[in-house]
Design a protein around this motif. Structure first.
Motif, mmCIF file in Angstrom:
data_model
loop_
_atom_site.group_PDB
_atom_site.id
_atom_site.type_symbol
_atom_site.label_atom_id
_atom_site.label_comp_id
_atom_site.label_asym_id
_atom_site.label_seq_id
_atom_site.Cartn_x
_atom_site.Cartn_y
_atom_site.Cartn_z
ATOM 1 N N TRP A 1 -12.117 -56.561 -30.023
ATOM 2 C CA TRP A 1 -12.174 -57.252 -31.313
ATOM 3 C C TRP A 1 -10.832 -57.846 -31.732
ATOM 4 C CZ3 TRP A 1 -16.264 -58.669 -34.058
ATOM 5 C CH2 TRP A 1 -17.485 -58.011 -33.829
ATOM 6 N N VAL A 2 -10.932 -59.034 -32.355
ATOM 7 C CA VAL A 2 -9.775 -59.613 -33.045
ATOM 8 C C VAL A 2 -10.248 -59.944 -34.460
ATOM 9 C CG1 VAL A 2 -8.215 -61.583 -33.220
ATOM 10 C CG2 VAL A 2 -8.761 -60.672 -30.992
ATOM 11 N N VAL A 3 -9.468 -59.560 -35.442
ATOM 12 C CA VAL A 3 -9.820 -59.877 -36.831
ATOM 13 C C VAL A 3 -8.629 -60.612 -37.471
ATOM 14 C CG1 VAL A 3 -10.428 -58.940 -39.095
ATOM 15 C CG2 VAL A 3 -11.335 -57.862 -37.026
ATOM 16 N N ILE A 4 -8.954 -61.736 -38.101
ATOM 17 C CA ILE A 4 -7.906 -62.557 -38.733
ATOM 18 C C ILE A 4 -8.346 -62.851 -40.168
ATOM 19 C CG2 ILE A 4 -6.734 -64.811 -38.659
ATOM 20 C CD1 ILE A 4 -7.444 -64.773 -35.581
ATOM 21 N N ALA A 5 -7.408 -62.814 -41.090
ATOM 22 C CA ALA A 5 -7.767 -63.132 -42.477
ATOM 23 C C ALA A 5 -6.764 -64.107 -43.073
ATOM 24 C CB ALA A 5 -7.832 -61.863 -43.316
ATOM 25 N N HIS B 1 -13.312 -50.535 -38.107
ATOM 26 C CA HIS B 1 -14.723 -50.384 -38.468
ATOM 27 C C HIS B 1 -15.616 -51.060 -37.417
ATOM 28 C CE1 HIS B 1 -18.166 -50.198 -41.213
ATOM 29 N NE2 HIS B 1 -18.438 -51.409 -40.774
ATOM 30 N N LEU B 2 -15.262 -52.277 -37.015
ATOM 31 C CA LEU B 2 -16.075 -53.003 -36.040
ATOM 32 C C LEU B 2 -16.081 -52.279 -34.693
ATOM 33 C CD1 LEU B 2 -14.951 -56.628 -36.973
ATOM 34 C CD2 LEU B 2 -17.262 -55.726 -37.177
ATOM 35 N N CYS B 3 -14.926 -51.779 -34.269
ATOM 36 C CA CYS B 3 -14.855 -51.049 -32.987
ATOM 37 C C CYS B 3 -15.735 -49.808 -33.038
ATOM 38 C CB CYS B 3 -13.420 -50.612 -32.686
ATOM 39 S SG CYS B 3 -12.331 -51.957 -32.281
ATOM 40 N N ARG B 4 -15.619 -49.064 -34.139
ATOM 41 C CA ARG B 4 -16.363 -47.800 -34.248
ATOM 42 C C ARG B 4 -17.864 -48.039 -34.338
ATOM 43 N NH1 ARG B 4 -12.162 -45.641 -38.676
ATOM 44 N NH2 ARG B 4 -10.584 -44.810 -37.262
ATOM 45 N N ASN B 5 -18.249 -49.097 -35.039
ATOM 46 C CA ASN B 5 -19.675 -49.297 -35.291
ATOM 47 C C ASN B 5 -20.393 -50.099 -34.222
ATOM 48 O OD1 ASN B 5 -20.485 -48.120 -38.051
ATOM 49 N ND2 ASN B 5 -18.406 -48.905 -38.257
ATOM 50 N N CYS B 6 -19.667 -50.871 -33.444
ATOM 51 C CA CYS B 6 -20.334 -51.689 -32.430
ATOM 52 C C CYS B 6 -20.251 -51.036 -31.061
ATOM 53 C CB CYS B 6 -19.701 -53.066 -32.330
ATOM 54 S SG CYS B 6 -19.752 -53.934 -33.853
ATOM 55 N N GLY B 7 -19.370 -50.043 -30.915
ATOM 56 C CA GLY B 7 -19.201 -49.421 -29.600
ATOM 57 C C GLY B 7 -18.544 -50.369 -28.609
ATOM 58 N N GLU B 8 -18.066 -51.505 -29.103
ATOM 59 C CA GLU B 8 -17.345 -52.457 -28.249
ATOM 60 C C GLU B 8 -15.949 -52.603 -28.832
ATOM 61 O OE1 GLU B 8 -18.639 -55.328 -26.175
ATOM 62 O OE2 GLU B 8 -20.768 -55.342 -26.640
ATOM 63 N N ARG C 1 -11.598 -66.100 -26.182
ATOM 64 C CA ARG C 1 -12.749 -65.183 -26.025
ATOM 65 C C ARG C 1 -12.853 -64.641 -24.609
ATOM 66 N NH1 ARG C 1 -15.638 -67.674 -30.550
ATOM 67 N NH2 ARG C 1 -15.651 -66.036 -32.108
ATOM 68 N N GLU C 2 -12.136 -65.262 -23.662
ATOM 69 C CA GLU C 2 -12.135 -64.693 -22.309
ATOM 70 C C GLU C 2 -11.439 -63.339 -22.330
ATOM 71 O OE1 GLU C 2 -10.410 -67.617 -19.703
ATOM 72 O OE2 GLU C 2 -11.980 -69.057 -20.260
ATOM 73 N N LYS C 3 -10.506 -63.185 -23.253
ATOM 74 C CA LYS C 3 -9.760 -61.924 -23.339
ATOM 75 C C LYS C 3 -10.338 -61.021 -24.426
ATOM 76 C CE LYS C 3 -4.895 -61.344 -22.723
ATOM 77 N NZ LYS C 3 -3.648 -62.047 -23.052
ATOM 78 N N PHE C 4 -10.534 -61.600 -25.592
ATOM 79 C CA PHE C 4 -11.107 -60.847 -26.721
ATOM 80 C C PHE C 4 -12.486 -61.432 -27.006
ATOM 81 C CE2 PHE C 4 -6.553 -60.345 -27.280
ATOM 82 C CZ PHE C 4 -6.451 -58.991 -27.527
ATOM 83 N N THR C 5 -13.510 -60.726 -26.547
ATOM 84 C CA THR C 5 -14.843 -61.303 -26.638
ATOM 85 C C THR C 5 -15.340 -61.468 -28.071
ATOM 86 O OG1 THR C 5 -15.395 -59.114 -25.857
ATOM 87 C CG2 THR C 5 -15.946 -60.923 -24.407
ATOM 88 N N HIS C 6 -14.867 -60.602 -28.962
ATOM 89 C CA HIS C 6 -15.351 -60.682 -30.339
ATOM 90 C C HIS C 6 -14.214 -61.068 -31.284
ATOM 91 C CE1 HIS C 6 -18.825 -58.707 -28.770
ATOM 92 N NE2 HIS C 6 -18.098 -57.681 -28.370
ATOM 93 N N MET C 7 -14.456 -62.126 -32.034
ATOM 94 C CA MET C 7 -13.404 -62.594 -32.939
ATOM 95 C C MET C 7 -14.006 -62.903 -34.302
ATOM 96 S SD MET C 7 -10.688 -65.542 -31.979
ATOM 97 C CE MET C 7 -10.582 -64.945 -30.339
ATOM 98 N N ARG C 8 -13.393 -62.397 -35.357
ATOM 99 C CA ARG C 8 -13.920 -62.661 -36.707
ATOM 100 C C ARG C 8 -12.812 -63.205 -37.609
ATOM 101 N NH1 ARG C 8 -18.345 -59.093 -38.412
ATOM 102 N NH2 ARG C 8 -19.946 -59.619 -36.915
ATOM 103 N N PHE C 9 -13.155 -64.199 -38.399
ATOM 104 C CA PHE C 9 -12.218 -64.771 -39.374
ATOM 105 C C PHE C 9 -12.743 -64.486 -40.773
ATOM 106 C CE2 PHE C 9 -12.179 -67.303 -35.563
ATOM 107 C CZ PHE C 9 -10.832 -67.511 -35.306
ATOM 108 N N SER D 1 -5.299 -58.515 -36.625
ATOM 109 C CA SER D 1 -5.467 -57.198 -35.994
ATOM 110 C C SER D 1 -6.293 -57.358 -34.738
ATOM 111 C CB SER D 1 -6.196 -56.231 -36.931
ATOM 112 O OG SER D 1 -5.445 -56.013 -38.093
ATOM 113 N N PHE D 2 -5.951 -56.567 -33.739
ATOM 114 C CA PHE D 2 -6.771 -56.560 -32.515
ATOM 115 C C PHE D 2 -6.779 -55.153 -31.940
ATOM 116 C CE2 PHE D 2 -2.498 -58.083 -31.547
ATOM 117 C CZ PHE D 2 -2.066 -57.179 -30.587
ATOM 118 N N ALA D 3 -7.860 -54.885 -31.182
ATOM 119 C CA ALA D 3 -7.961 -53.564 -30.551
ATOM 120 C C ALA D 3 -7.309 -53.630 -29.178
ATOM 121 C CB ALA D 3 -9.423 -53.174 -30.423
#
Ligand code: BTN
Length: 243
Positions: free
Chosen positions: A44-48, A34-41, A13-21, A73-75
């Protein structure tokens, strides 16, 4: 679903502040955009654990069974801007190094232009890059790695890390994801031609398969041009291929 210990999560999280599983999701790329566009931040890292609409390049389906592989996926801030060829090479090298460092036993590990990862002549991982916004400032990088299984319909051209006798462990997927996220740099902007060429030695030693208008063709990979395109020698002569 959570693959990481609390300690690992806080260091990432020091590098990617937002992480979702997610246990199941349509596509981690889609969710990350979607998260990048809607949060303005954008950090993001998304893992499934499973994707129901996993996508590959050229609109192909990326088979994404439950619990068997990596769907990540990550931004990324796109410091390469219009130089998409270098962005591809950078990501290909980064993925190669992450896997090579964890599994030195994979002697035939190789990048395959523009950013695939192969073991010998079988694909083990792929990268899908998509824009978050039209200005190309931020992109989403989606990485699919066959860890425990590979697509049933293409056994001749695909493989997985465990099928290639990698030293497997229970938390193999989390180790790989941590290594990748450690190796990603938000401000990478160099020329990766030489490094990419070194990482793709295995593909230079045998017949090279490539697709042209959905047809599989054969040739010999001769060189990587400065602009990031490759030169392939075919029976008819030399041809340049661009991303
Ligand atoms: C390719 O080689 O064609 C690229 C494959 C990329 C697959 C990954 S899995 C995680 C992310 N989410 C997707 O829908 N696709 C990418």
């Amino acid at each position: 679903m959570n693959l990481f210990t609390t300690k690992t999560q806080s260091s990432l999280r020091e590098k990617f502040t937002h992480m979702r599983f997610f246990e199941t999701i349509d596509s981690t790329n889609e969710k990350c955009k979607h998260l990048c566009r809607n949060c303005g931040e954008f950090n993001w890292v998304v893992i499934a654990n499973q994707q129901t609409k996993g996508r590959g390049r050229y609109g192909r389906i990326w088979e994404s069974q439950l619990g068997s592989n990596i769907y990540l996926s990550f931004a990324l801030k796109n410091s390469f801007k219009s130089n998409i060829a270098q962005l591809n090479l950078y990501l290909g090298v980064m993925l190669f190094k992450s896997i090579a460092c964890l599994y030195p036993e994979l002697k035939n590990l190789t990048t395959k232009w523009p950013n695939d990862l192969y073991i010998g002549d079988k694909k083990v991982a792929g990268i899908l890059i998509e824009n978050v916004s039209n200005d190309l400032d931020w992109i989403v990088v989606g990485i699919g790695i066959n860890v425990y299984s590979s697509p049933n319909d293409i056994p001749a051209t695909a493989t997985s890390l465990t099928m290639q006798n990698c030293n497997s462990s229970e938390n193999m997927r989390s180790k790989i994801i941590v290594e990748i996220l450690k190796n990603v740099h938000q401000d990478a902007e160099d020329n990766y031609n030489d490094e990419f060429w070194k990482c793709s030695k295995v593909t230079q030693q045998k017949e090279y398969t490539y697709t042209k208008r959905d047809k599989v063709c054969l040739g010999i990979l001769k060189k990587l041009n400065n602009d990031g395109s490759i030169v392939i020698e075919t029976k008819e002569g030399m041809i340049d291929i661009f991303c």
